[in-house]
Design an enzyme around this catalytic site. Structure first.
Site, PDB file in Angstrom:
ATOM      1  N   SER A 221       0.832  -1.198   0.000  1.00  0.00           N
ATOM      2  CA  SER A 221       0.000   0.000   0.000  1.00  0.00           C
ATOM      3  C   SER A 221       0.873   1.257   0.000  1.00  0.00           C
ATOM      4  O   SER A 221       1.607   1.491  -0.957  1.00  0.00           O
ATOM      5  CB  SER A 221      -0.957  -0.036   1.199  1.00  0.00           C
ATOM      6  OG  SER A 221      -1.975   0.928   1.065  1.00  0.00           O
ATOM      7  N   ASP A 294      -9.044  -4.910  -6.095  1.00  0.00           N
ATOM      8  CA  ASP A 294      -8.705  -3.945  -5.043  1.00  0.00           C
ATOM      9  C   ASP A 294      -9.727  -2.811  -5.038  1.00  0.00           C
ATOM     10  O   ASP A 294      -9.812  -2.035  -5.987  1.00  0.00           O
ATOM     11  CB  ASP A 294      -7.297  -3.389  -5.273  1.00  0.00           C
ATOM     12  CG  ASP A 294      -6.778  -2.575  -4.088  1.00  0.00           C
ATOM     13  OD1 ASP A 294      -7.599  -2.126  -3.267  1.00  0.00           O
ATOM     14  OD2 ASP A 294      -5.548  -2.404  -3.982  1.00  0.00           O
ATOM     15  N   HIS A 328      -7.475  -5.446  -1.562  1.00  0.00           N
ATOM     16  CA  HIS A 328      -6.277  -4.705  -1.156  1.00  0.00           C
ATOM     17  C   HIS A 328      -5.300  -5.611  -0.396  1.00  0.00           C
ATOM     18  O   HIS A 328      -4.097  -5.466  -0.501  1.00  0.00           O
ATOM     19  CB  HIS A 328      -6.682  -3.515  -0.294  1.00  0.00           C
ATOM     20  CG  HIS A 328      -5.575  -2.527  -0.072  1.00  0.00           C
ATOM     21  ND1 HIS A 328      -4.904  -1.912  -1.104  1.00  0.00           N
ATOM     22  CD2 HIS A 328      -5.005  -2.051   1.067  1.00  0.00           C
ATOM     23  CE1 HIS A 328      -3.985  -1.103  -0.613  1.00  0.00           C
ATOM     24  NE2 HIS A 328      -4.021  -1.160   0.684  1.00  0.00           N
TER      25      HIS A 328
END
Length: 355
Positions: A221, A294, A328
Site C-alpha cells: 500500500s 482492489d 487490497h
C-alpha cells in the site's frame, strides 16, 4: 488504571489504583520481565487480585496465565499452545536503534538466520520492509513502541520468511516524514524518505552483517508507494517489491494518508511525489503486485497497470503480477503461495545473486 508501560529501558505494563477523592494513584503491579513480554488482558477479580495475562517471547508462543497481584505467586497457566513456526524459532531478533543524518532517532527489528555467526560476520543480502508515517514534531516521530520480546509471528505479507533463505531482514523500519510548524511533512517527502532508508542501511552495515550492494526494499500500500519512490530517487537498492500501491497522486486529488491539501492547492507536491511522473528515471528492478479486485479508494488496480506500462515504455526491469479476485489484502491460499514464490524468485535473481 492499566498502562502499556513503555519506558526507555523497555516495556513494563502496570496496574494502578486511582482514588477519585484524593486524586492519588497507587501502583498495584508492574511487570518485571526483561526477556519476555507480558500483556495485561483483563481483571478477573479485583478483590482477590486475580488478573488474566498473556506471556510470550520472541521464540515462545503466546499463552494465557492467571496471576495474583496480591499474593505475588507464580503465574498459573491457562493455555498450552505450542510454537507452530519451529523453522524460525531460533532466528536472531533484536530491535536496533540508530539516527538519521539530522539526528532523528529511528528503530527497526533486525532478523538474522538461525545459527548466524555474529563474530565471523558473513555478508548477507538484506531485505528492508517499511511503511512511512507523517508527524508534525520530531519528538513524536522518535517514539519507539517496538518490543524485542514480541513473538515472531509471520503472516502472508511478512518478509521474515527470508531469514530461512539466507537473508538478513529489517522489518518495520521507521520511516517518519516530519513537518514542523507551517511546514507540511510532504513538502520534503522525498528527501526524508531517502534519508530514512540510508540511515537504516548504514546502521545494519555498521554491524558488519550485510553486503550493502545487495539490499532490497519492499512495502504494501503506502509502503509500495515508498518503494517506488526510493528506487526512483536513490541508488541504495538492488531491487524492490511493491504490493497494492498507488503511483500517480493526481488520481487521489483530494488528499491521501495525512495530506490534507488537494491537488489544486499543492500541485508540485502531488507531481513530485508521484513515481508515475518520474517513470523515466526509474531503472532498478521492481516487482509490482496487485489484487485484481482492489476496492481501496486510493489503490485501484489501474495504479499498478499504468505505472507498469510507463516503466516498460522506458525499458525498466519490471514485472506486474495481478492476483485474481483479490482485494487490497490477499487471502486465497493459491494467491499467497504464488505471491511468496514471485517475491522469492525476484529476490534470488536481483538481490542474492545480483551480477
Amino acid at each position: 488504571l492499566v498502562g502499556d508501560g513503555f519506558t526507555d529501558k523497555g516495556q513494563f505494563p502496570f496496574i494502578d489504583q486511582f482514588n477519585l477523592k484524593t486524586k492519588k494513584k497507587t501502583r498495584l503491579y508492574q511487570s518485571k520481565y526483561t526477556n519476555k513480554k507480558e500483556t495485561l488482558n483483563s481483571l478477573i477479580d479485583a478483590k482477590k487480585g486475580e488478573v488474566l495475562v498473556q506471556i510470550e517471547s520472541k521464540n515462545e508462543y503466546p499463552n494465557y496465565y492467571v496471576i495474583n497481584i496480591k499474593k505475588k505467586s507464580a503465574p498459573t497457566p491457562v493455555t498450552f499452545f505450542e510454537n507452530p513456526f519451529k523453522k524460525i524459532e531460533n532466528v536472531s531478533k533484536e530491535v536496533i536503534k540508530y539516527k538519521r543524518a539530522d539526528g532523528l532517532e529511528l528503530t527497526g527489528t533486525l532478523y538474522l538466520p538461525a545459527g548466524y555467526d555474529k563474530k565471523k560476520k558473513e555478508k548477507l543480502p538484506l531485505i528492508m520492509w517499511a511503511y512511512p508515517a507523517e508527524f508534525k514534531d520530531k519528538n513524536s516521530a522518535s517514539q519507539n513502541t517496538s518490543n524485542p520480546n514480541d513473538f515472531t509471528y509471520p503472516n502472508y505479507g511478512s518478509p521474515v520468511y527470508w531469514v530461512t533463505r539466507g537473508y538478513a531482514v529489517l522489518d518495520d523500519a521507521a520511516f517518519p516524514i516530519v513537518g514542523e510548524g507551517k511546514t507540511e511533512p510532504n513538502d520534503t517527502f522525498l528527501e526524508q524518505l531517502v534519508a530514512d532508508a540510508k540511515a537504516a542501511i548504514d546502521a545494519v552495515d555498521a554491524l558488519g552483517y550485510i553486503d550493502r550492494n545487495r539490499v532490497a526494499v519492499g512495502g504494501h500500500s503506502y509502503g509500495a508507494f515508498m518503494t517506488a519512490n526510493l528506487l526512483t530517487h536513490s541508488n541504495l537498492f538492488a531491487a524492490g517489491i511493491a504490493r497494492s500501491g498507488a503511483y500517480n497522486r493526481t488520481l487521489t486529488p483530494f488528499g491521501f494518508q495525512s495530506e490534507e491539501r488537494n491537488y489544486w492547492e499543492a500541485p508540485e507536491v502531488y507531481n513530485t511525489m508521484s513515481p508515475f511522473m518520474n517513470a523515466d528515471k526509474m531503472k532498478t528492478p521492481l516487482l509490482l503486485i496487485h489484487g485484481e479486485a482492489d476496492n481501496n479508494s486510493g489503490t485501484f488496480p489501474m495504479q499498478s497497470e499504468r505505472y507498469f506500462n510507463a516503466l516498460k515504455g522506458f525499458g525498466a526491469p519490471t514485472r506486474l503480477v495481478i492476483l485474481p479476485k483479490e482485494s487490497h489484502g490477499y487471502s486465497a491460499k493459491e494467491s499467497i503461495l504464488h505471491l511468496l514464490w514471485e517475491q522469492d524468485q525476484w529476490l534470488e535473481k536481483y538481490v542474492k545473486n545480483k551480477k
